[in-house]
Design a protein around this motif. Structure first.
Motif, PDB file in Angstrom:
ATOM      1  N   THR A 203     -33.064 -70.853 -50.718  1.00  0.00           N
ATOM      2  CA  THR A 203     -33.335 -71.638 -49.286  1.00  0.00           C
ATOM      3  C   THR A 203     -34.717 -71.030 -48.909  1.00  0.00           C
ATOM      4  OG1 THR A 203     -32.284 -69.771 -48.205  1.00  0.00           O
ATOM      5  CG2 THR A 203     -31.152 -71.851 -48.667  1.00  0.00           C
ATOM      6  N   ALA A 204     -35.231 -69.809 -49.472  1.00  0.00           N
ATOM      7  CA  ALA A 204     -36.569 -69.360 -48.902  1.00  0.00           C
ATOM      8  C   ALA A 204     -37.462 -69.582 -50.292  1.00  0.00           C
ATOM      9  CB  ALA A 204     -36.163 -67.709 -48.999  1.00  0.00           C
ATOM     10  N   ARG A 205     -37.093 -70.556 -51.100  1.00  0.00           N
ATOM     11  CA  ARG A 205     -38.232 -70.720 -52.072  1.00  0.00           C
ATOM     12  C   ARG A 205     -39.525 -71.312 -51.685  1.00  0.00           C
ATOM     13  NH1 ARG A 205     -36.938 -74.373 -58.075  1.00  0.00           N
ATOM     14  NH2 ARG A 205     -39.030 -73.437 -58.999  1.00  0.00           N
ATOM     15  N   GLY A 206     -40.407 -70.968 -52.144  1.00  0.00           N
ATOM     16  CA  GLY A 206     -41.841 -71.445 -51.548  1.00  0.00           C
ATOM     17  C   GLY A 206     -42.395 -70.457 -50.471  1.00  0.00           C
ATOM     18  N   ASP A 207     -41.535 -69.475 -50.101  1.00  0.00           N
ATOM     19  CA  ASP A 207     -42.094 -68.785 -48.763  1.00  0.00           C
ATOM     20  C   ASP A 207     -42.681 -67.568 -49.496  1.00  0.00           C
ATOM     21  OD1 ASP A 207     -41.764 -67.998 -46.430  1.00  0.00           O
ATOM     22  OD2 ASP A 207     -39.860 -66.626 -46.461  1.00  0.00           O
ATOM     23  N   GLY A 208     -43.272 -67.402 -50.344  1.00  0.00           N
ATOM     24  CA  GLY A 208     -44.150 -66.426 -50.961  1.00  0.00           C
ATOM     25  C   GLY A 208     -43.373 -65.517 -51.639  1.00  0.00           C
ATOM     26  N   ASP A 209     -43.827 -64.181 -52.468  1.00  0.00           N
ATOM     27  CA  ASP A 209     -42.876 -63.468 -52.932  1.00  0.00           C
ATOM     28  C   ASP A 209     -41.921 -62.509 -51.888  1.00  0.00           C
ATOM     29  OD1 ASP A 209     -44.775 -61.775 -51.719  1.00  0.00           O
ATOM     30  OD2 ASP A 209     -45.728 -61.061 -53.731  1.00  0.00           O
TER      31      ASP A 209
END
Length: 383
Positions: A203-209
């Motif tokens: 769900t947090a993919r693309g939210d940076g590292d």
């Protein structure tokens, strides 16, 4: 928050007021480097003289160094006191009651795994012997259950954090509690490219590292962060992936994501196959077996419906993995549930012989620990 978590906060406050400044060379003789990473370094050392009841002069121990420039005193004290006060299970690495600071580092002493870590024992594409693997799973299940019963979640179960007290894995210790949190703590959800990352983190993919604070422009561009509650189910997932790595010397998929083909094949099998209990059916009549120990009709009836990377296991082994690698965190099995799957064969005879042959060839050719293809947080990982 549990009573143990509240007590941890209290003892951290007290320890902060009594932390001494010492010179390492005046009290310890450093023997060798044990490990180094983004967290700092760990060295094997011998204590010269001590007033501590937990150690004796000449005792070997691991000294863990945390750079003060990049480590908060709070995080250092939490890891130290969690290990010292609550890691009373024999398969948890325990601090030794020695903590101090130098001009450049925070340092604490802990029990040393004199035989290295599990990472170095896993042969690429061959793993370790099944009986050795089951011994490790049994001990880690107990260690994690102990932590969970106190209200803590480890959150970083992987081969590099399992330390060996003997070469046969009769005694291992789970260590490195820098990521540990109290159950229910709200943390920013982080997705990273690794099979150890849980499915719910996507769900947090693309939210940076997920490392550090985001700048205001980044915050506006990406939107609000996804926050998640720390739950024991993340340790169950990691234990399942770790067990697969031990048995095969590989990972079941490169990353846990909706665009990873190997993981999607597993999802399809998981959603269409019977439940672990129905598939296992321990009370069923014994099946006729082929020469390699698998059911005689294994290829005709079972293999097409099984995710390819799990077809190499027995029904008992597959049921074990489907227990811990349940994509739904609420339905994922607990580490203590895994104990019911120990004792029987997870790998058929033919596959076991093939893996043993590969291990012999690797050892004969000087092969060592697992290869470095999938990058984990400290730069090491299995293929």
């Amino acid at each position: 928050m549990t009573a143990a978590a509240r007590l941890l906060d209290d003892v951290c406050h007290l320890t902060a007021q009594s932390l001494n400044r010492l010179e390492t060379s005046e009290h310890f003789r450093v023997v060798k480097m044990l490990g180094e990473g983004s967290y700092g370094k760990v060295v094997l050392a011998v204590h010269n003289q001590s007033a501590s009841a937990s150690v004796c002069p000449g005792s070997p121990m691991a000294l863990k160094f945390f750079p003060r420039a990049t480590t908060s005193l709070c995080s250092f004290l939490r890891e130290y006191n969690l290990s010292l006060r609550f890691c009373t299970h024999p398969s948890l690495s325990r601090a030794l009651g020695i903590a101090y600071l130098t001009p450049s580092h925070y340092v604490f002493a802990q029990q040393a795994g004199l035989f290295g870590d599990l990472y170095d024992f896993i042969v690429p594409e061959a793993g370790v012997e099944e009986d050795r693997c089951q011994r490790v799973v049994s001990q880690l299940s107990g260690a994690l259950s102990h932590l969970h019963s106190l209200g803590f979640v480890h959150r970083d179960v992987k081969p590099e954090n399992v330390f060996l007290c003997d070469a046969a894995c009769r005694w291992v210790k789970l260590g490195d509690f820098g990521m540990a949190k109290a159950r229910g703590t709200k943390v920013p959800e982080v997705w990273y490219r690794s099979p150890y990352c849980t499915p719910e983190a996507e769900t947090a993919r693309g939210d940076g590292d997920g490392a550090g604070e985001r700048s205001e422009p980044e915050e506006k561009k990406r939107g609000p962060r996804v926050w998640a509650s720390v739950e024991p189910s993340v340790d169950s997932w990691a234990l399942g992936v770790l067990t697969y790595a031990m048995l095969t010397g590989a990972h079941p998929w490169p990353q846990t994501s909706s665009d990873c083909g190997a993981y999607l094949k597993y999802l399809h099998w998981f959603r269409t196959a019977k439940s672990p209990e129905e598939e296992l059916d321990l009370w069923a009549e014994p099946q006729h077996q082929g020469p390699d120990g698998t059911p005689a009709d294994f290829g005709a009836k079972e293999q097409p419906s099984v995710a390819p990377q799990f077809a190499r296991f027995t029904p008992l082994g597959r049921a074990f993995f489907r227990l811990l690698l349940n994509p739904g965190p609420a339905d994922r099995g607990r580490p203590e549930d895994a104990l019911g799957y120990l004792g029987g064969a997870w790998v058929p005879v033919g596959e076991r012989e093939r893996l043993e042959e590969r291990r012999k060839k690797s050892r004969g050719g000087g092969g060592g620990g697992a290869v470095n293809e999938v990058k984990l947080k400290d730069g090491r990982g299995l293929r």
